[in-house]
Design an enzyme around this catalytic site. Structure first.
Site, PDB file in Angstrom:
ATOM      1  N   GLU A  32       0.903  -1.213   0.076  1.00  0.00           N
ATOM      2  CA  GLU A  32      -0.009   0.129  -0.037  1.00  0.00           C
ATOM      3  C   GLU A  32       0.830   1.205   0.076  1.00  0.00           C
ATOM      4  O   GLU A  32       1.670   1.635   0.775  1.00  0.00           O
ATOM      5  CB  GLU A  32      -0.843  -0.120   1.207  1.00  0.00           C
ATOM      6  CG  GLU A  32      -1.769   1.451   1.665  1.00  0.00           C
ATOM      7  CD  GLU A  32      -2.650   1.773   0.528  1.00  0.00           C
ATOM      8  OE1 GLU A  32      -2.457   3.050   0.197  1.00  0.00           O
ATOM      9  OE2 GLU A  32      -3.006   0.943  -0.316  1.00  0.00           O
ATOM     10  N   GLN A  33       0.382   2.283  -0.989  1.00  0.00           N
ATOM     11  CA  GLN A  33       1.433   3.397  -0.920  1.00  0.00           C
ATOM     12  C   GLN A  33       1.118   4.533   0.138  1.00  0.00           C
ATOM     13  O   GLN A  33       2.264   5.228   0.481  1.00  0.00           O
ATOM     14  CB  GLN A  33       1.096   4.120  -2.442  1.00  0.00           C
ATOM     15  CG  GLN A  33      -0.351   4.609  -2.278  1.00  0.00           C
ATOM     16  CD  GLN A  33      -0.658   5.501  -3.609  1.00  0.00           C
ATOM     17  OE1 GLN A  33       0.279   5.546  -4.627  1.00  0.00           O
ATOM     18  NE2 GLN A  33      -1.852   6.010  -3.640  1.00  0.00           N
ATOM     19  N   ARG A 106     -17.597   3.092   2.751  1.00  0.00           N
ATOM     20  CA  ARG A 106     -16.371   2.508   2.235  1.00  0.00           C
ATOM     21  C   ARG A 106     -15.362   2.307   2.976  1.00  0.00           C
ATOM     22  O   ARG A 106     -14.871   0.988   3.070  1.00  0.00           O
ATOM     23  CB  ARG A 106     -15.774   3.616   1.039  1.00  0.00           C
ATOM     24  CG  ARG A 106     -14.494   3.055   0.433  1.00  0.00           C
ATOM     25  CD  ARG A 106     -14.056   4.020  -0.696  1.00  0.00           C
ATOM     26  NE  ARG A 106     -14.978   4.265  -1.901  1.00  0.00           N
ATOM     27  CZ  ARG A 106     -14.922   3.631  -3.076  1.00  0.00           C
ATOM     28  NH1 ARG A 106     -14.043   2.593  -2.953  1.00  0.00           N
ATOM     29  NH2 ARG A 106     -15.564   3.711  -3.698  1.00  0.00           N
ATOM     30  N   TYR A 218     -28.602   7.872   0.071  1.00  0.00           N
ATOM     31  CA  TYR A 218     -29.054   6.320   0.589  1.00  0.00           C
ATOM     32  C   TYR A 218     -28.327   6.270   1.794  1.00  0.00           C
ATOM     33  O   TYR A 218     -27.211   6.728   2.381  1.00  0.00           O
ATOM     34  CB  TYR A 218     -28.406   5.365  -0.167  1.00  0.00           C
ATOM     35  CG  TYR A 218     -27.257   5.290  -0.894  1.00  0.00           C
ATOM     36  CD1 TYR A 218     -25.988   4.653  -0.038  1.00  0.00           C
ATOM     37  CD2 TYR A 218     -26.738   5.707  -2.058  1.00  0.00           C
ATOM     38  CE1 TYR A 218     -24.691   4.595  -0.426  1.00  0.00           C
ATOM     39  CE2 TYR A 218     -25.256   5.887  -2.457  1.00  0.00           C
ATOM     40  CZ  TYR A 218     -24.563   5.295  -1.694  1.00  0.00           C
ATOM     41  OH  TYR A 218     -23.011   5.323  -2.207  1.00  0.00           O
ATOM     42  N   ASP A 300     -10.210  -0.903 -10.899  1.00  0.00           N
ATOM     43  CA  ASP A 300      -9.835  -0.058 -11.673  1.00  0.00           C
ATOM     44  C   ASP A 300      -8.624   0.014 -12.630  1.00  0.00           C
ATOM     45  O   ASP A 300      -8.338   0.802 -13.491  1.00  0.00           O
ATOM     46  CB  ASP A 300      -9.901   1.577 -10.822  1.00  0.00           C
ATOM     47  CG  ASP A 300     -11.475   2.068 -10.384  1.00  0.00           C
ATOM     48  OD1 ASP A 300     -12.324   1.388 -11.188  1.00  0.00           O
ATOM     49  OD2 ASP A 300     -11.390   2.784  -9.646  1.00  0.00           O
TER      50      ASP A 300
END
Length: 394
Positions: A32-33, A106, A218, A300
């Site tokens: 992970e950066q 998220r 939502y 992505d």
């Protein structure tokens, strides 16, 4: 003997891939950066195609603890607030597809995945590792960071997002082309429902469609918080790579223009706003866009898409499970063939989702005669138009 797999990127797609691959007894190291494994952003919609995959990873119980369960998807006019169409969710979605339609924050989903990866203990979690270079030969893959550190493995999963470095090792000119900046901007706000007026609280997904914009609201976090996103055809100032920038209600209203009373009240009730520029790539044209030899891409890194089908995170999770299924408990020697099978199995579905997301953006933001026709079709067809059996049942 299981393989040693490197995963570039510790977001949702990378952690899902690490968790899925570790179930095949592989050693999986995640890079992970950032200085810590964490997630920013706000809400994510998880259709039954996604919650089904998370259940395969034994995350159903944990997901149940963090998710909101919207009762319906309701589409409205942004100007008048009039209802155009409604799709029942809740029990109806579970009965039809065998899995629920959920909304999560998220960061909560990321924490759930991270906890599961840590509990599995199948490899290292490395921070401050911004991947700068990838080298590969017939047997090994080597990644090096901008801090002059290097790691070696027998396979690489590129989950390093829109500006992927791993992608550049694939074949064809598309591997090195820059993403397309769409000229659309998303603003997002989030608020505790208890602090909102009763009329603004939501236990469903509301979508407002207007000329060159739409908005979505939502519940998340078990229904205790409300996530609001507005997307307008207006590019923000700043670097397109800086996807999460502080913004303001005034900037949003300037870009979006006037809306109906209920929508405006909701926007004004958000305590703050953040904005990011939307980018994507053309729909995948072949399996070559997802894997080559010992390198495979998920999410992505392979197929960034605009959010008009609410499937960006979902496709990354689908990719992760499919990649692990293709490799199984295969050895390092089997990696290239397994990655090729994975890419062949996934590229057409991902391309279809990318294309449909672009098409939805055109319909959501339509003006003139197209807008009138869209609203008429929604009123006539309702749930039949909103449901997506090819997607949710896939």
């Amino acid at each position: 003997m299981p393989a040693h797999i490197l995963v570039a990127g510790g977001g949702i797609g990378g952690l899902a891939a690490a968790l899925a691959l570790a179930r095949g007894r592989h050693r999986v190291d995640v890079f992970e950066q950032a200085a810590a494994f964490a997630e920013i952003g706000a809400g994510i919609q998880l259709g039954p195609n996604v919650t089904r995959r998370l259940a395969q990873l034994d995350l159903a119980e944990g997901l149940d603890a963090i998710a909101a369960r919207p009762g319906a998807l309701v589409v409205r006019s942004a100007g008048s607030g009039a209802e155009l169409a409604r799709l029942p969710l809740g029990d109806a979605m579970r009965r039809r597809y065998g899995a629920p339609y959920l909304c999560v924050h998220r960061a909560d989903l990321h924490a759930l995945l991270l906890g599961a990866v840590r509990a599995g203990g199948a490899g290292a979690l490395v921070t401050d590792a911004r991947i700068a270079q990838v080298e590969a030969d017939d047997d090994l893959v080597c990644i090096s960071s901008s801090g002059s550190r290097a790691w070696e493995g027998e396979a690489l999963v590129g989950a390093d997002g829109l500006w992927s470095v791993a992608r550049q090792r694939l074949e064809g000119p598309a591997a090195t082309e820059a993403p397309r900046v769409t000229g659309h901007t998303a603003w997002r706000g989030i608020a505790a429902q208890a602090r909102l007026p009763q009329a603004l609280r939501r236990d469903r997904i509301d979508v407002w469609l207007g000329p060159r914009l739409h908005a979505v609201a939502y519940p998340v976090r078990g229904g205790d918080w409300l996530n609001v996103v507005v997307i307008a055809e207006s590019a923000p100032a700043g670097n397109a790579r800086d996807w999460d920038q502080a913004s303001s209600l005034a900037a949003l209203q300037q870009a979006a223009g006037p809306g109906g009373r209920e929508l405006q009240a909701l926007l004004e009730a958000m305590p703050d706003w953040r904005a990011w520029s939307l980018s994507d790539r053309p729909p995948l044209a072949s399996a070559a866009g997802m894997a080559h030899e010992r390198i495979a891409l998920v999410g992505d890194a392979a197929h960034p898409m605009v959010p008009y089908l609410a499937q960006g995170a979902g496709m990354a999770i689908e990719d992760a499970v499919a990649l692990a299924e293709a490799l199984g408990e295969g050895s390092a020697a089997e990696v290239p063939a397994a990655f090729a099978r994975y890419a062949e199995a996934r590229w057409q579905r991902n391309a279809r989702v990318q294309a449909r997301a672009r098409r939805n953006g055109q319909l959501f933001h339509a003006t003139g005669a197209v807008r009138i026709g869209r609203d008429l079709a929604m009123r006539l067809l309702g749930a039949r138009l909103l449901d997506q059996p090819w997607l949710y049942g896939g």
